[in-house]
Design an enzyme around this catalytic site. Structure first.
Site, PDB file in Angstrom:
ATOM      1  N   ASP A  54       2.402   3.036  -0.352  1.00 19.00           N
ATOM      2  CA  ASP A  54       1.367   4.062  -0.401  1.00 19.00           C
ATOM      3  C   ASP A  54       0.083   3.515  -1.003  1.00 19.00           C
ATOM      4  O   ASP A  54       0.056   2.417  -1.576  1.00 19.00           O
ATOM      5  CB  ASP A  54       1.850   5.251  -1.243  1.00 19.00           C
ATOM      6  CG  ASP A  54       2.982   6.014  -0.584  1.00 19.00           C
ATOM      7  OD1 ASP A  54       3.095   5.957   0.658  1.00 19.00           O
ATOM      8  OD2 ASP A  54       3.757   6.665  -1.310  1.00 19.00           O
ATOM      9  N   TYR A 114      11.971  -2.795  -6.444  1.00 17.02           N
ATOM     10  CA  TYR A 114      10.707  -2.323  -7.002  1.00 17.02           C
ATOM     11  C   TYR A 114      10.762  -2.357  -8.528  1.00 17.02           C
ATOM     12  O   TYR A 114      11.849  -2.304  -9.128  1.00 17.02           O
ATOM     13  CB  TYR A 114      10.428  -0.878  -6.585  1.00 17.02           C
ATOM     14  CG  TYR A 114       9.902  -0.692  -5.179  1.00 17.02           C
ATOM     15  CD1 TYR A 114       8.539  -0.617  -4.936  1.00 17.02           C
ATOM     16  CD2 TYR A 114      10.769  -0.566  -4.102  1.00 17.02           C
ATOM     17  CE1 TYR A 114       8.045  -0.425  -3.651  1.00 17.02           C
ATOM     18  CE2 TYR A 114      10.298  -0.376  -2.808  1.00 17.02           C
ATOM     19  CZ  TYR A 114       8.930  -0.308  -2.589  1.00 17.02           C
ATOM     20  OH  TYR A 114       8.452  -0.127  -1.320  1.00 17.02           O
TER      21      TYR A 114
END
Length: 271
Positions: A54, A114
């Protein structure tokens, strides 16, 4: 036709996410524009990426592939050299190499890793890290955070933590979820799963920090995890604290089979 694997890293601060969008600066848009120029293509090539990030999200270990109507020795090395010359400073190509047979940057991946970084209220933040670490206005109890994390680890339907997308499953195998505090006080929350659905990482971290700050309890996060749809009480953390660290792939002879399996829509009954 040659398939090339491209490994890259970027600072997501000034990008409007990965996916190309008209009139906006995106990672895909910048990368395909320059690939087209240096390879003298008629237009931007189609690129497949391991995970679309994003706006504001960073990456150290992003992976993508591109198919090019080129052949010959040295094509990959030449593209790598040319891209390193022309790309902006916040987008770096780490390597370009001919992809093994059956390789698909998205569907061949077996896991993504992540890290979300936060600085608690009782830690003096380093201003040089402000674009990559998100502040939280509370002290964080790491023991409580890791206890809550254990309740989310494993194969679950993460619909309460995801923005729904038509036709997409929200079932994920979250294999690792843990937090540790660095010597400078920054708390790193590590997540590893076969894949992540839209906003899942930032929502999971938001739920965990709510428990670690004492605003919610363990029973709350278990109730949230059992909800059938996105839960309105879950805080979505800011994008800039999130970095895609690494994407994992199986051995070359298993790439094609993995891609076929990953394209199937999974249910909990498949486990």
């Amino acid at each position: 036709m040659m398939r090339l694997r491209i490994d890259l890293a970027y600072d997501g601060t000034d990008f409007h996410g990965w996916a190309a969008q008209p009139g906006l600066r995106t990672v895909e848009g910048v990368l395909t524009e320059w690939i087209a120029q240096v390879m003298r293509l008629a237009g931007p090539p189609h690129i497949v990426v391991a995970g679309r990030t994003d706006a504001g999200v960073h990456a150290r270990g992003q992976v993508c592939h591109v198919d090019a109507d080129l052949d010959g020795e040295g094509v990959a090395a030449d593209l790598q050299r040319r891209l390193r010359r022309v790309l902006p400073a916040d987008l770096v190509v780490r390597s370009v190499a001919p992809a093994p047979e059956g390789f698909d940057a998205r569907f061949s991946a077996i896991w993504r890793r992540y890290c979300y970084r936060v600085v608690p209220s009782d830690t003096v933040p380093d201003p040089l890290l402000r674009r990559h670490i998100a502040p939280v206005a509370h002290h964080l109890d790491l023991e409580a955070l890791n206890t809550a994390a254990a309740a989310l680890t494993g194969l679950h339907d993460f619909a309460p933590f995801c923005k729904p997308r038509a036709g997409a499953t929200t079932i994920r195998d979250l294999r690792e979820l843990r937090a540790e505090q660095r010597d400078d006080g920054v708390v790193e929350i590590h997540l590893l799963a076969d894949a992540f659905c839209h906003s899942m990482v930032r929502s999971v971290v938001g739920a965990l920090t709510s428990v670690a700050s004492g605003r919610r309890d363990l029973a709350w996060i278990k109730r949230v995890a059992a909800a059938p749809t996105r839960h309105g009480e879950v805080l979505v953390m800011p994008a800039h604290g999130l970095t895609l660290e690494e994407v994992g792939y199986p051995a070359d002879d298993a790439l094609a089979a993995r891609a076929r399996a990953a394209r199937a829509v999974r249910t909990l009954e498949d486990a």
